[in-house]
Design a protein around this motif. Structure first.
Motif, PDB file in Angstrom:
ATOM      1  N   LYS A  19       1.822  10.957  -4.831  1.00  0.00           N
ATOM      2  CA  LYS A  19       0.521  11.224  -5.448  1.00  0.00           C
ATOM      3  C   LYS A  19      -0.348   9.975  -5.572  1.00  0.00           C
ATOM      4  CE  LYS A  19       1.760  10.915 -10.299  1.00  0.00           C
ATOM      5  NZ  LYS A  19       2.973  11.290 -10.974  1.00  0.00           N
ATOM      6  N   ASP A  20       0.251   8.799  -5.438  1.00  0.00           N
ATOM      7  CA  ASP A  20      -0.521   7.547  -5.495  1.00  0.00           C
ATOM      8  C   ASP A  20      -0.888   7.043  -4.100  1.00  0.00           C
ATOM      9  OD1 ASP A  20      -0.409   7.477  -8.262  1.00  0.00           O
ATOM     10  OD2 ASP A  20       1.478   6.378  -8.271  1.00  0.00           O
TER      11      ASP A  20
ATOM     12  N   PRO B  33       7.307   0.606 -14.606  1.00  0.00           N
ATOM     13  CA  PRO B  33       7.071   0.562 -13.160  1.00  0.00           C
ATOM     14  C   PRO B  33       7.581   1.817 -12.467  1.00  0.00           C
ATOM     15  CG  PRO B  33       8.936  -0.809 -13.727  1.00  0.00           C
ATOM     16  CD  PRO B  33       8.358  -0.306 -15.023  1.00  0.00           C
ATOM     17  N   LYS B  34       7.098   2.073 -11.268  1.00  0.00           N
ATOM     18  CA  LYS B  34       7.491   3.234 -10.477  1.00  0.00           C
ATOM     19  C   LYS B  34       8.534   2.815  -9.456  1.00  0.00           C
ATOM     20  CE  LYS B  34       6.669   7.367  -8.532  1.00  0.00           C
ATOM     21  NZ  LYS B  34       7.449   8.449  -9.052  1.00  0.00           N
TER      22      LYS B  34
ATOM     23  N   LYS C 204       0.882  -1.166   0.000  1.00  0.00           N
ATOM     24  CA  LYS C 204       0.000   0.000   0.000  1.00  0.00           C
ATOM     25  C   LYS C 204       0.915   1.210   0.000  1.00  0.00           C
ATOM     26  CE  LYS C 204      -3.799   2.062   2.566  1.00  0.00           C
ATOM     27  NZ  LYS C 204      -4.599   1.958   3.796  1.00  0.00           N
ATOM     28  N   ILE C 205       0.665   2.149  -0.900  1.00  0.00           N
ATOM     29  CA  ILE C 205       1.508   3.334  -1.018  1.00  0.00           C
ATOM     30  C   ILE C 205       1.096   4.337   0.059  1.00  0.00           C
ATOM     31  CG2 ILE C 205       2.225   5.214  -2.554  1.00  0.00           C
ATOM     32  CD1 ILE C 205       1.372   3.216  -4.889  1.00  0.00           C
TER      33      ILE C 205
ATOM     34  N   LYS D 194      -2.848   1.965 -13.767  1.00  0.00           N
ATOM     35  CA  LYS D 194      -2.232   3.283 -13.913  1.00  0.00           C
ATOM     36  C   LYS D 194      -0.733   3.132 -14.164  1.00  0.00           C
ATOM     37  CE  LYS D 194      -1.914   7.693 -11.593  1.00  0.00           C
ATOM     38  NZ  LYS D 194      -1.549   8.274 -10.327  1.00  0.00           N
ATOM     39  N   ARG D 195      -0.122   2.172 -13.503  1.00  0.00           N
ATOM     40  CA  ARG D 195       1.299   1.892 -13.601  1.00  0.00           C
ATOM     41  C   ARG D 195       1.481   0.528 -14.235  1.00  0.00           C
ATOM     42  NH1 ARG D 195       5.369   5.246 -13.945  1.00  0.00           N
ATOM     43  NH2 ARG D 195       4.666   6.821 -12.542  1.00  0.00           N
TER      44      ARG D 195
END
Length: 94
Positions: A15-16, A45-46, A10-11, A39-40
């Motif tokens: 912003k996510d 990947p982020k 869980k971020i 979204k990603r």
């Protein structure tokens, strides 16, 4: 807890914030690459600092096995894993 490939997170920051995703690569002790298939995407990947993530005690075996065997995973599998967690259903830890 150490970050693992296929682990759901869980971020907590950025912003996510409050979104769920899956770890697709562990870069080192501090950084991981995450994707959610929506979204990603897996192709983009982020990079996130593990301090900004809540490591959930859930590993998606489907994602982990796919990454081990082929080095990649479909966005559909990522979405499926995230969706199950986001809707409060446990994923079978195999």
């Amino acid at each position: 807890m150490k970050a693992q490939i296929g682990q759901l997170i869980k971020i907590l920051k950025g912003k996510d914030e409050e979104r769920y995703a899956v770890i697709v690569e562990v870069l080192d002790e501090r950084f991981v690459l995450i994707a959610d298939g929506k979204k990603r995407k897996f192709d983009a990947p982020k990079k996130k600092n593990v301090l900004h993530l809540e490591l959930l005690p859930i590993i998606s075996q489907e994602v982990a096995i796919s990454l081990q065997e082929t080095g990649k995973v479909t966005n559909a599998k990522l979405r499926y894993a995230v969706q199950k967690v986001a809707h409060g259903k446990e994923i079978n830890n195999g």
